[in-house]
Design an enzyme around this catalytic site. Structure first.
Site, PDB file in Angstrom:
ATOM      1  N   LYS A  17       0.837  -1.224   0.000  1.00 17.76           N
ATOM      2  CA  LYS A  17       0.000   0.000   0.000  1.00 17.76           C
ATOM      3  C   LYS A  17       0.858   1.254   0.000  1.00 17.76           C
ATOM      4  O   LYS A  17       0.639   2.180   0.791  1.00 17.76           O
ATOM      5  CB  LYS A  17      -0.973  -0.011   1.175  1.00 17.76           C
ATOM      6  CG  LYS A  17      -1.914  -1.222   1.148  1.00 17.76           C
ATOM      7  CD  LYS A  17      -2.939  -1.181   2.249  1.00 17.76           C
ATOM      8  CE  LYS A  17      -3.827  -2.403   2.266  1.00 17.76           C
ATOM      9  NZ  LYS A  17      -3.169  -3.664   2.700  1.00 17.76           N
TER      10      LYS A  17
HETATM   11  O1  LIG Z   1      -9.142  -3.337   1.818  1.00 20.95           O
HETATM   12  C1  LIG Z   1      -8.263  -4.139   2.173  1.00 20.95           C
HETATM   13  C2  LIG Z   1      -6.996  -4.149   1.639  1.00 20.95           C
HETATM   14  C3  LIG Z   1      -6.111  -5.102   2.047  1.00 20.95           C
HETATM   15  N1  LIG Z   1      -6.444  -6.035   2.975  1.00 20.95           N
HETATM   16  C4  LIG Z   1      -5.436  -7.056   3.336  1.00 20.95           C
HETATM   17  O2  LIG Z   1      -5.945  -8.340   2.921  1.00 20.95           O
HETATM   18  C5  LIG Z   1      -5.668  -9.323   3.902  1.00 20.95           C
HETATM   19  C6  LIG Z   1      -6.964  -9.857   4.477  1.00 20.95           C
HETATM   20  O3  LIG Z   1      -6.723 -10.874   5.426  1.00 20.95           O
HETATM   21  P1  LIG Z   1      -7.878 -11.908   5.945  1.00 20.95           P
HETATM   22  O4  LIG Z   1      -7.185 -12.689   7.012  1.00 20.95           O
HETATM   23  O5  LIG Z   1      -8.263 -12.760   4.774  1.00 20.95           O
HETATM   24  O6  LIG Z   1      -9.006 -11.081   6.467  1.00 20.95           O
HETATM   25  C7  LIG Z   1      -4.754  -8.639   4.929  1.00 20.95           C
HETATM   26  O7  LIG Z   1      -3.416  -8.829   4.502  1.00 20.95           O
HETATM   27  C8  LIG Z   1      -5.105  -7.169   4.813  1.00 20.95           C
HETATM   28  O8  LIG Z   1      -4.016  -6.326   5.139  1.00 20.95           O
HETATM   29  C9  LIG Z   1      -7.703  -6.028   3.495  1.00 20.95           C
HETATM   30  O9  LIG Z   1      -8.067  -6.859   4.353  1.00 20.95           O
HETATM   31  N2  LIG Z   1      -8.588  -5.080   3.079  1.00 20.95           N
END
Ligand SMILES: O=c1ccn([C@@H]2O[C@H](COP(=O)(O)O)[C@@H](O)[C@H]2O)c(=O)[nH]1
Length: 271
Positions: free
Chosen positions: A96
């Protein structure tokens, strides 16, 4: 082969839209890693090797590595491992990034040259000059935050400007003005399926990275129905914790593979 070509080829050849998120948290590791100085790398390598056949992409989140001494070296080795052993599966570095051009140049070098990622997540808030150093690597992917998955996404991303929410301006501007080399994609949270539908209509076949299923509550059926392209692709549906920690026992890698396969099959039922 560019990131977008690699992704489209993977969608077709492996018949999967699953993005395996790599967010290693040592507090959740199986007991066998307790005294392992190389646990970050070894745990993620085992997950990668077990789930690669079900993955259209891997998404390591840089914070989970940079938080630890030697973590970035572990990330570098992990991406090198994926590129060597699973070269058909693109790597999206979730960092990001977003800063003035001269600093962005260093971040682009970090993502694409130091870490060897195929794509990187970017924050578009600082405008096109902050994205340009990344866009100039036109064989790599630039995955811009558009409508994020967290509840606070509404705070700014849905503010109206000229009668349209900010996230729609972002989608339109990136599709119409930043994607000259065809190397852009967007992040859209699974937790906002109606907004996903609007974004899909604004950006044509542009790939969308979709975090937020599983622990964050997003619904796979709604994501696929609202986000897929006419050919039933267009999506990288991410699961991190749901795959990584499917089991914290000895069979953690097999459990992760089972979780990735089940997610692939669930997604494919709605395509
Ligand atoms: O809007 C966003 C952008 C990035 N993320 C990232 O995705 C994963 C989600 O993890 P889960 O365990 O599947 O919930 C994590 O690395 C976040 O930093 C997001 O969730 N939302």
């Amino acid at each position: 082969m560019t990131f977008i070509q690699k992704l489209r080829t993977r969608w077709q050849q492996a018949d999967t839209l699953v993005c395996v998120g790599l967010d290693p948290d040592p507090a959740k590791f199986p007991d066998c890693f307790v005294d392992d100085d190389d646990a970050l790398f070894a745990f993620c390598r085992d997950i990668v090797d077990a789930t690669a056949q079900y993955a259209c992409a891997f998404k390591p989140q840089i914070a989970y590595f940079a938080a630890h001494n030697h973590g970035e070296a572990a990330l570098q080795r992990l991406i090198a491992h994926i590129n060597a052993e699973h070269p058909d599966v693109p790597v999206i570095l979730d960092a990001k990034r977003g800063d003035i051009g001269s600093t962005a140049q260093q971040y682009a070098c970090e993502a694409f040259e130091r870490f060897g990622a195929d794509a990187v997540t970017l924050n578009p808030y600082m405008g096109k000059d902050s994205a340009q150093p990344f866009l100039d690597y036109n064989d790599r992917g630039c995955v811009f935050l558009c409508h994020t998955s967290n509840p606070g996404a509404r705070d700014f991303q849905e503010l109206l400007i000229d009668g349209q929410p900010l996230y729609q301006h972002i989608a339109r501007t990136i599709a119409d003005e930043w994607n000259g080399d065809g190397n852009c994609a967007l992040v859209v949270g699974a937790t906002f399926p109606q907004e996903l539908k609007v974004i899909r209509n604004l950006v044509g076949d542009m790939p969308l990275l979709i975090p937020g299923i599983g622990a964050q509550g997003g619904d796979v059926e709604a994501v696929v129905n609202n986000g897929k392209t006419a050919d039933g692709t267009g999506l990288m549906i991410n699961s991190s914790r749901g795959i990584l920690y499917a089991s914290q026992g000895e069979g953690y890698a097999e459990a992760a593979a089972d979780a990735a396969r089940e997610l692939r099959d669930t997604i494919n039922r709605w395509r």
